[in-house]
Scaffold this motif. Structure first.
Motif, short mmCIF file in Angstrom:
data_model
loop_
_atom_site.label_atom_id
_atom_site.label_comp_id
_atom_site.label_asym_id
_atom_site.label_seq_id
_atom_site.Cartn_x
_atom_site.Cartn_y
_atom_site.Cartn_z
N THR A 3 0.86 -1.18 0.00
CA THR A 3 0.00 0.00 0.00
C THR A 3 0.89 1.23 0.00
OG1 THR A 3 -1.69 -1.19 1.24
CG2 THR A 3 -1.83 1.22 1.22
N ILE A 4 0.63 2.14 -0.93
CA ILE A 4 1.40 3.37 -1.03
C ILE A 4 0.81 4.39 -0.07
CG2 ILE A 4 2.10 5.26 -2.55
CD1 ILE A 4 1.89 3.25 -4.87
N THR A 5 1.64 4.92 0.83
CA THR A 5 1.16 5.90 1.82
C THR A 5 1.91 7.21 1.69
OG1 THR A 5 2.72 5.03 3.44
CG2 THR A 5 0.49 4.12 3.47
N ASN A 6 2.58 7.43 0.56
CA ASN A 6 3.33 8.65 0.32
C ASN A 6 2.36 9.83 0.19
OD1 ASN A 6 5.01 10.67 -0.53
ND2 ASN A 6 5.96 9.49 -2.17
N PRO A 7 2.52 10.89 1.00
CA PRO A 7 1.58 12.02 0.93
C PRO A 7 1.66 12.78 -0.40
CG PRO A 7 3.32 12.45 2.53
CD PRO A 7 3.51 11.05 2.05
N ASP A 8 2.75 12.63 -1.15
CA ASP A 8 2.89 13.32 -2.43
C ASP A 8 2.13 12.63 -3.56
OD1 ASP A 8 4.50 15.13 -1.15
OD2 ASP A 8 6.36 14.09 -1.71
N SER A 9 1.67 11.42 -3.33
CA SER A 9 0.93 10.70 -4.38
C SER A 9 -0.39 10.19 -3.80
CB SER A 9 1.76 9.53 -4.91
OG SER A 9 1.98 8.59 -3.88
N SER A 10 -1.27 9.82 -4.67
CA SER A 10 -2.55 9.31 -4.22
C SER A 10 -2.36 7.92 -3.61
CB SER A 10 -3.55 9.26 -5.37
OG SER A 10 -3.05 8.44 -6.39
N PRO A 11 -3.06 7.62 -2.52
CA PRO A 11 -2.89 6.30 -1.88
C PRO A 11 -3.42 5.21 -2.81
CG PRO A 11 -4.62 7.57 -0.80
CD PRO A 11 -4.01 8.45 -1.82
N GLY A 12 -2.85 4.04 -2.67
CA GLY A 12 -3.28 2.91 -3.47
C GLY A 12 -2.36 1.73 -3.26
N LYS A 13 -2.55 0.74 -4.07
CA LYS A 13 -1.74 -0.48 -3.97
C LYS A 13 -0.81 -0.55 -5.18
CE LYS A 13 -4.91 -3.21 -1.24
NZ LYS A 13 -4.15 -3.45 -0.05
N TYR A 14 0.40 -1.08 -4.90
CA TYR A 14 1.38 -1.29 -5.97
C TYR A 14 1.89 -2.71 -5.87
CZ TYR A 14 5.57 -0.99 -8.80
OH TYR A 14 6.53 -1.23 -9.75
#
Length: 177
Positions: free
Chosen positions: A83-94
């Protein structure tokens, strides 16, 4: 890299074929299938699952416990989903791409006792899944093993290096004829 792959493949094939007839009667040559598993280490562990593979291994005994060894096989590591939790990008799964490769290894083996040996191998891992990496990586693989009659079991650490390193702890089991 293609030329290196072809040259190593030809060398292993000639080594296997040329040595079979001459050394088979003296039991100084053995060849057989193997299976292996690899537990990714370091950053590779964060992105990939346990890998599985198999292939063919050959050993030639030289003098006083020293020998040479070579193998050709296939190895596959499944990519993990995070799960992507980077505030600079939209959250989601990679999902990381799978790693599939054809490792070609050549090395030296030394038997301390009739059953126990250490081994160091080098070679190339030719990636078959270009979504992960293209081309081939250099291999360095030290290990320790035990061979009882026809059964060979080895524990090793294998490092693949190309644009960074991917390493795994491996367990390899085979039968030698």
């Amino acid at each position: 890299m293609q030329q290196t792959f072809r040259t190593l493949s030809l060398a292993v094939a000639l080594l296997c074929l040329g040595s079979t007839a001459a050394l088979a009667q003296l039991k100084r040559f053995s060849i057989g299938p193997y299976i292996e598993t690899g537990a990714p280490a370091g950053d590779f562990h964060d992105t990939h699952d346990v890998g599985w593979g198999g292939g063919v291994n050959a050993d030639i005994k030289l003098i006083a416990g020293l020998g040479i060894t070579g193998s050709v096989g296939y190895m596959h590591f499944g990519g993990k989903t995070t799960t992507i939790t980077n505030p600079d990008s939209s959250p989601g799964k990679y999902t990381y791409p799978n790693v599939s490769a054809i490792p070609i290894r050549v090395g030296v083996k030394y038997h301390f006792f009739p059953l126990l040996y250490v081994k160091v191998e080098g070679g190339v891992a030719n990636f078959t899944n270009t979504k992960y990496r293209d081309g081939a990586a250099a291999i360095f693989a030290p290990g320790i093993g035990i061979r009882i009659l026809m059964i060979d079991v080895e524990a090793k650490y294998e490092l693949w290096h190309k644009d960074g390193s991917s390493g795994f702890w491996g367990l390899k089991a085979g039968v030698n004829f």
